[in-house]
Write a protein that holds these residues in place. Structure first.
Motif, short mmCIF file in Angstrom:
data_model
loop_
_atom_site.label_atom_id
_atom_site.label_comp_id
_atom_site.label_asym_id
_atom_site.label_seq_id
_atom_site.Cartn_x
_atom_site.Cartn_y
_atom_site.Cartn_z
N PRO A 1 0.81 -1.22 0.00
CA PRO A 1 0.00 0.00 0.00
C PRO A 1 0.84 1.27 0.00
CG PRO A 1 -0.97 -1.62 1.46
CD PRO A 1 0.35 -2.19 1.02
N ASP A 2 1.95 1.28 0.76
CA ASP A 2 2.76 2.50 0.80
C ASP A 2 3.46 2.73 -0.54
OD1 ASP A 2 4.30 0.21 1.33
OD2 ASP A 2 5.85 1.35 2.34
N THR A 3 3.80 1.64 -1.24
CA THR A 3 4.40 1.79 -2.55
C THR A 3 3.38 2.33 -3.54
OG1 THR A 3 5.82 -0.11 -2.07
CG2 THR A 3 5.71 0.62 -4.35
N GLU A 4 2.15 1.89 -3.45
CA GLU A 4 1.11 2.43 -4.32
C GLU A 4 0.91 3.93 -4.07
OE1 GLU A 4 -2.53 0.29 -4.42
OE2 GLU A 4 -1.58 -1.59 -5.04
N ASP A 5 0.95 4.35 -2.81
CA ASP A 5 0.87 5.78 -2.50
C ASP A 5 2.01 6.53 -3.18
OD1 ASP A 5 -1.33 5.28 -0.91
OD2 ASP A 5 -0.22 5.37 0.99
N ARG B 1 12.71 6.52 -6.60
CA ARG B 1 13.27 5.50 -5.71
C ARG B 1 12.28 5.14 -4.62
NH1 ARG B 1 19.29 7.95 -6.13
NH2 ARG B 1 20.22 6.22 -7.32
N CYS B 2 11.55 6.12 -4.12
CA CYS B 2 10.54 5.86 -3.10
C CYS B 2 9.44 4.94 -3.65
CB CYS B 2 9.93 7.17 -2.61
SG CYS B 2 8.71 7.00 -1.31
N ALA B 3 9.12 5.13 -4.92
CA ALA B 3 8.11 4.29 -5.58
C ALA B 3 8.68 2.96 -6.06
CB ALA B 3 7.50 5.05 -6.75
N ARG B 4 9.97 2.77 -5.89
CA ARG B 4 10.64 1.52 -6.26
C ARG B 4 10.49 1.20 -7.74
NH1 ARG B 4 8.26 -2.82 -2.34
NH2 ARG B 4 9.99 -4.08 -3.14
N PRO C 1 -3.49 -10.00 -12.00
CA PRO C 1 -3.39 -9.15 -10.81
C PRO C 1 -2.55 -7.89 -11.04
CG PRO C 1 -3.08 -11.45 -10.21
CD PRO C 1 -3.06 -11.39 -11.72
N ALA C 2 -1.52 -7.99 -11.86
CA ALA C 2 -0.68 -6.81 -12.12
C ALA C 2 -1.48 -5.72 -12.83
CB ALA C 2 0.54 -7.20 -12.97
N ALA C 3 -2.41 -6.12 -13.69
CA ALA C 3 -3.26 -5.14 -14.36
C ALA C 3 -4.19 -4.46 -13.37
CB ALA C 3 -4.07 -5.81 -15.46
N LEU C 4 -4.73 -5.21 -12.42
CA LEU C 4 -5.61 -4.62 -11.42
C LEU C 4 -4.86 -3.62 -10.54
CD1 LEU C 4 -7.64 -7.79 -10.39
CD2 LEU C 4 -8.35 -5.94 -11.93
N ARG C 5 -3.61 -3.91 -10.22
CA ARG C 5 -2.81 -2.95 -9.45
C ARG C 5 -2.60 -1.67 -10.25
NH1 ARG C 5 0.08 -7.68 -8.31
NH2 ARG C 5 1.79 -7.11 -9.70
N ALA C 6 -2.26 -1.85 -11.54
CA ALA C 6 -2.06 -0.67 -12.38
C ALA C 6 -3.35 0.13 -12.51
CB ALA C 6 -1.55 -1.09 -13.76
N GLY C 7 -4.48 -0.56 -12.68
CA GLY C 7 -5.75 0.13 -12.80
C GLY C 7 -6.11 0.90 -11.55
N ARG C 8 -5.84 0.30 -10.39
CA ARG C 8 -6.13 0.98 -9.13
C ARG C 8 -5.27 2.25 -8.99
NH1 ARG C 8 -5.91 -3.17 -6.15
NH2 ARG C 8 -3.69 -3.14 -5.70
N ILE C 9 -3.99 2.14 -9.30
CA ILE C 9 -3.09 3.28 -9.20
C ILE C 9 -3.49 4.37 -10.19
CG2 ILE C 9 -0.70 4.02 -9.63
CD1 ILE C 9 0.08 1.12 -8.60
N ASN C 10 -3.80 3.98 -11.42
CA ASN C 10 -4.18 4.96 -12.44
C ASN C 10 -5.49 5.65 -12.10
OD1 ASN C 10 -1.90 4.57 -14.06
ND2 ASN C 10 -2.81 2.81 -15.10
#
Length: 315
Positions: A6-10, A73-76, A169-178
């Motif tokens: 979650p912190d990386t998504e932020d 770097r914070c976002a890795r 699942p990787a697409a769902l993460r990208a969709g959530r972030i976008n």
């Protein structure tokens, strides 16, 4: 893309917002064009942010503002390469937003793809929305990938529930972030193979499914069936079952033309006719991805056309 905390998504959302403020703009090309451009002698190393986050070129850290490099770097999203660094994501411009997706080349099995067809697809969806008079209460983007089309719908139908559905699942993460970066809150994410894990009916179904024959079986690219049409036809079949009265399907896909015959069109229209759907079908581009015709899988193909099918259930 790797599993995000979650912190990386932020941090990724914050990075997208920071990059947006720089005036960054990048139009993503096909992998074939990308390879040609990056193969030029002067393209070995990045010279600016577009080269880093668009063209996925290695870079020396001194060309990036220190605060922006710290945000990356914070976002890795940076990794070491011989002599420098490399971004592990791309950011592409569309509909006034920046969309995060996989770095070039999109070779991993779970790559989140974004390219010229994404822009064409969103254009077809927004054109339909501009003409549509009936309200949208519930919509779904099947095989949403980066979420670009679903997010475009959510921005224009703010009272609707908009589902981003993908098996990856990787697409769902990208969709959530976008979606977060675009500031839309009416998005629901659901892992599902087509609509199998989703209940209910929809006023709008949109989809740009994979339509290539991909020997590696990559999720974003392999369409199945004889000529890559399998998933596209499955989307039409799902829509025939799940469209609400007055609801529409907007499908952007590719169709292999064999000896002058559009076999996908024939099969899709038969499904729609049986379900009582009203259909329009047009070739968006009669000849795309010509380099694919060298593959033996397309030995009898005349061409690969890009098509838009719109099917509506009478109210």
């Amino acid at each position: 893309m790797e599993q995000e905390r979650p912190d990386t998504e932020d941090a990724l959302v914050a990075l997208i917002e920071r990059v947006q403020k720089t005036g960054y703009h990048f139009t993503t090309v096909t992998p074939a064009s990308h390879a040609r451009v990056n193969g030029r002698p002067d393209a070995a190393w990045a010279r600016d942010l577009r080269d880093i986050l668009g063209w996925t070129r290695p870079f020396h850290e001194e060309i990036v503002a220190p605060e922006l490099l710290a945000a990356m770097r914070c976002a890795r999203v940076v990794e070491p390469v011989d002599g420098g660094l490399r971004a592990t994501i791309r950011l592409s411009s569309l509909d006034g937003e920046l969309f995060l997706h996989s770095a070039y080349p999109p070779s991993p099995m779970d790559a989140v793809f974004f390219g010229p067809d994404t822009k064409r697809f969103v254009s077809a969806v927004t054109a339909h929305l501009a003409e549509r008079k009936a309200p949208i209460r519930r919509a779904v983007d099947i095989g949403a990938g980066s979420g670009a089309a679903g997010i475009a719908v959510a921005k224009r139908a703010k009272g609707a529930e908009v589902l981003l559905v993908d098996i990856n699942p990787a697409a769902l993460r990208a969709g959530r972030i976008n979606a977060r970066a675009a500031g839309v809150g009416n998005i629901v994410l659901q892992q599902s193979n087509l609509l199998r894990e989703v209940e209910g009916h929809f006023d709008l179904i949109v989809s740009n499914p994979p339509f290539m024959i991909d020997r590696s079986g990559r999720t974003y690219r392999h369409g199945g069936g004889a000529y890559g049409e399998g998933l596209s036809l499955a989307v039409v079949e799902a829509a025939a079952e799940r469209l609400a009265p007055g609801g529409s399907l907007v499908l952007f896909t590719g169709s292999v033309i064999v000896h002058g015959e559009d076999l996908f069109c024939d099969a899709a229209l038969a499904v729609c006719a049986q379900a009582g759907l009203q259909v329009t079908y047009r070739e968006f581009d009669p000849d795309a991805y010509s380099e694919e015709l060298d593959d033996p899988a397309y030995a009898v193909a005349d061409r690969i056309a890009l098509v838009v099918l719109t099917a509506t259930r009478p109210a």
